[in-house]
Motif scaffolding. Structure first.
Motif, short mmCIF file in Angstrom:
data_model
loop_
_atom_site.label_atom_id
_atom_site.label_comp_id
_atom_site.label_asym_id
_atom_site.label_seq_id
_atom_site.Cartn_x
_atom_site.Cartn_y
_atom_site.Cartn_z
N SER A 4 33.49 45.77 41.45
CA SER A 4 34.43 45.77 40.32
C SER A 4 35.77 46.38 40.71
N GLU A 5 35.77 47.40 41.57
CA GLU A 5 37.03 47.99 42.04
C GLU A 5 37.79 47.00 42.93
N LEU A 6 37.05 46.27 43.76
CA LEU A 6 37.68 45.25 44.60
C LEU A 6 38.36 44.20 43.73
N ILE A 7 37.66 43.73 42.73
CA ILE A 7 38.21 42.72 41.82
C ILE A 7 39.45 43.26 41.11
N ALA A 8 39.38 44.50 40.63
CA ALA A 8 40.52 45.10 39.92
C ALA A 8 41.73 45.22 40.84
N LEU A 10 42.41 43.44 43.59
CA LEU A 10 42.93 42.11 43.91
C LEU A 10 43.70 41.53 42.73
N ALA A 11 43.19 41.74 41.53
CA ALA A 11 43.89 41.25 40.33
C ALA A 11 45.23 41.96 40.16
N TYR A 18 44.48 35.40 36.67
CA TYR A 18 43.74 36.13 35.66
C TYR A 18 42.63 36.90 36.35
N ALA A 19 42.24 38.03 35.77
CA ALA A 19 41.17 38.85 36.36
C ALA A 19 39.87 38.05 36.45
N ARG A 20 39.59 37.21 35.47
CA ARG A 20 38.35 36.41 35.50
C ARG A 20 38.37 35.41 36.65
N ASP A 21 39.57 34.90 37.00
CA ASP A 21 39.68 33.98 38.14
C ASP A 21 39.45 34.72 39.46
N VAL A 22 39.99 35.93 39.56
CA VAL A 22 39.77 36.74 40.76
C VAL A 22 38.29 37.06 40.91
N GLU A 23 37.63 37.39 39.80
CA GLU A 23 36.20 37.67 39.82
C GLU A 23 35.41 36.44 40.29
#
Length: 92
Positions: A4-8, A10-11, A18-23
């Protein structure tokens, strides 16, 4: 760092996504790596490292507490070897 930190991060670094696309991108990459390892393939990320699987044969082991002989089944384990670029960074 957890996923989750990686996704945050990168976003945050890519505000045009969008954060959902990065996820979804991160999950796809991890999923592809997992699928390749399950199929027995080797995954190499240049300057980071390589992941592969190794089969360990069945053997007899010992219970460290009691010393009793126990049967250890054959198993597949994940191995990671650090890449030269990452190794150089870690050495400083």
């Amino acid at each position: 760092m957890v996923k989750s930190e990686l996704i945050a991060r990168l976003a945050e670094q890519n505000p045009h996504f969008y954060a959902r696309d990065v996820e979804r991108i991160v999950n796809t990459i991890i999923g592809r790596i997992t699928d390749a390892l399950v199929e027995g393939d080797r995954v190499e990320l240049r300057n980071f490292g390589s992941f592969s699987t190794t089969v360990r044969d069945a053997r007899e082991g010992r219970n460290p507490k009691t010393g009793a002989v126990v049967s250890v089944k054959r198993k597949t384990v994940l191995t990671f070897r650090v890449g030269k670029g990452m190794q150089d960074l870690l050495k400083g």
